[in-house]
Design a protein around this motif. Sequence first.
Motif, PDB file in Angstrom:
ATOM      1  N   LEU A   1      10.388   6.832   5.602  1.00  0.00           N
ATOM      2  CA  LEU A   1       8.978   7.188   5.513  1.00  0.00           C
ATOM      3  C   LEU A   1       8.626   8.407   6.356  1.00  0.00           C
ATOM      4  O   LEU A   1       9.025   8.522   7.509  1.00  0.00           O
ATOM      5  CB  LEU A   1       8.109   6.013   5.966  1.00  0.00           C
ATOM      6  CG  LEU A   1       8.208   4.748   5.122  1.00  0.00           C
ATOM      7  CD1 LEU A   1       7.426   3.619   5.783  1.00  0.00           C
ATOM      8  CD2 LEU A   1       7.734   5.004   3.705  1.00  0.00           C
ATOM      9  N   GLY A   2       7.819   9.275   5.767  1.00  0.00           N
ATOM     10  CA  GLY A   2       7.249  10.394   6.497  1.00  0.00           C
ATOM     11  C   GLY A   2       6.058   9.925   7.311  1.00  0.00           C
ATOM     12  O   GLY A   2       5.728   8.729   7.347  1.00  0.00           O
ATOM     13  N   ASP A   3       5.392  10.847   7.958  1.00  0.00           N
ATOM     14  CA  ASP A   3       4.228  10.543   8.785  1.00  0.00           C
ATOM     15  C   ASP A   3       3.201   9.759   7.978  1.00  0.00           C
ATOM     16  O   ASP A   3       2.760  10.205   6.924  1.00  0.00           O
ATOM     17  CB  ASP A   3       3.629  11.849   9.310  1.00  0.00           C
ATOM     18  CG  ASP A   3       2.517  11.599  10.298  1.00  0.00           C
ATOM     19  OD1 ASP A   3       2.655  10.673  11.126  1.00  0.00           O
ATOM     20  OD2 ASP A   3       1.503  12.319  10.237  1.00  0.00           O
ATOM     21  N   ARG A   4       2.844   8.574   8.462  1.00  0.00           N
ATOM     22  CA  ARG A   4       1.877   7.667   7.816  1.00  0.00           C
ATOM     23  C   ARG A   4       2.344   7.184   6.449  1.00  0.00           C
ATOM     24  O   ARG A   4       1.562   6.728   5.623  1.00  0.00           O
ATOM     25  CB  ARG A   4       0.494   8.300   7.711  1.00  0.00           C
ATOM     26  CG  ARG A   4      -0.148   8.663   9.025  1.00  0.00           C
ATOM     27  CD  ARG A   4      -0.747   7.528   9.798  1.00  0.00           C
ATOM     28  NE  ARG A   4      -1.762   6.827   9.023  1.00  0.00           N
ATOM     29  CZ  ARG A   4      -2.001   5.525   9.140  1.00  0.00           C
ATOM     30  NH1 ARG A   4      -1.320   4.805   9.984  1.00  0.00           N
ATOM     31  NH2 ARG A   4      -2.922   4.944   8.414  1.00  0.00           N
ATOM     32  N   GLY A   5       3.668   7.286   6.172  1.00  0.00           N
ATOM     33  CA  GLY A   5       4.216   6.801   4.914  1.00  0.00           C
ATOM     34  C   GLY A   5       4.024   5.302   4.777  1.00  0.00           C
ATOM     35  O   GLY A   5       3.728   4.591   5.741  1.00  0.00           O
ATOM     36  N   LEU A   6       4.198   4.798   3.563  1.00  0.00           N
ATOM     37  CA  LEU A   6       3.886   3.407   3.246  1.00  0.00           C
ATOM     38  C   LEU A   6       5.085   2.724   2.602  1.00  0.00           C
ATOM     39  O   LEU A   6       5.597   3.191   1.574  1.00  0.00           O
ATOM     40  CB  LEU A   6       2.687   3.371   2.293  1.00  0.00           C
ATOM     41  CG  LEU A   6       2.155   2.020   1.880  1.00  0.00           C
ATOM     42  CD1 LEU A   6       1.562   1.286   3.093  1.00  0.00           C
ATOM     43  CD2 LEU A   6       1.091   2.199   0.799  1.00  0.00           C
ATOM     44  N   LEU A   7       5.532   1.618   3.194  1.00  0.00           N
ATOM     45  CA  LEU A   7       6.569   0.772   2.626  1.00  0.00           C
ATOM     46  C   LEU A   7       5.872  -0.340   1.851  1.00  0.00           C
ATOM     47  O   LEU A   7       5.026  -1.047   2.402  1.00  0.00           O
ATOM     48  CB  LEU A   7       7.435   0.177   3.742  1.00  0.00           C
ATOM     49  CG  LEU A   7       8.536  -0.802   3.337  1.00  0.00           C
ATOM     50  CD1 LEU A   7       9.583  -0.118   2.456  1.00  0.00           C
ATOM     51  CD2 LEU A   7       9.180  -1.399   4.579  1.00  0.00           C
ATOM     52  N   VAL A   8       6.187  -0.478   0.559  1.00  0.00           N
ATOM     53  CA  VAL A   8       5.571  -1.487  -0.306  1.00  0.00           C
ATOM     54  C   VAL A   8       6.655  -2.486  -0.689  1.00  0.00           C
ATOM     55  O   VAL A   8       7.619  -2.134  -1.369  1.00  0.00           O
ATOM     56  CB  VAL A   8       4.960  -0.854  -1.576  1.00  0.00           C
ATOM     57  CG1 VAL A   8       4.305  -1.925  -2.445  1.00  0.00           C
ATOM     58  CG2 VAL A   8       3.961   0.240  -1.212  1.00  0.00           C
TER      59      VAL A   8
END
Length: 141
Positions: free
Chosen positions: A64-71
Amino acid sequence: SFLEVAARAATAALVAEGRSVDWEVLVTRSEDLAQGPRRASWDVVTVRAVGTMTQVAELGVPLLGDRGLLVCWKREGTGGSLGQELDAARDHIADLGGAEPEVHPVPLAGLEDHRLVLVRRARPTPRRYPRTPAERRRLLR
């Protein structure tokens, strides 16, 4: 169904932040991506049926990049409760640089026992993650 629900949830979260949406799907091991130039470059990583939240977070958060989201597509009530699984994973998720997991119901008929667990990247993941599959099997028992 998983990709439809995950795409809808991720798109809504990103658009709410004023971000644009651009999707790419790759068929490769996450460990390989996380050790290469694409580490920490993804806005959204989706996973389903690949393991516990502890295992899934270790594979997904480093991408994940900055503020990325794992769903994460999870099912309530299989092999214990999802709440217990999240409790067991919280410290590891934090060590990986992930924020507190959020659990959302899946609003589709026939999938009432499914949940989307969202984990935002809060800070960079230490370079030691993800560990090799052998290290994870040995240490995450």
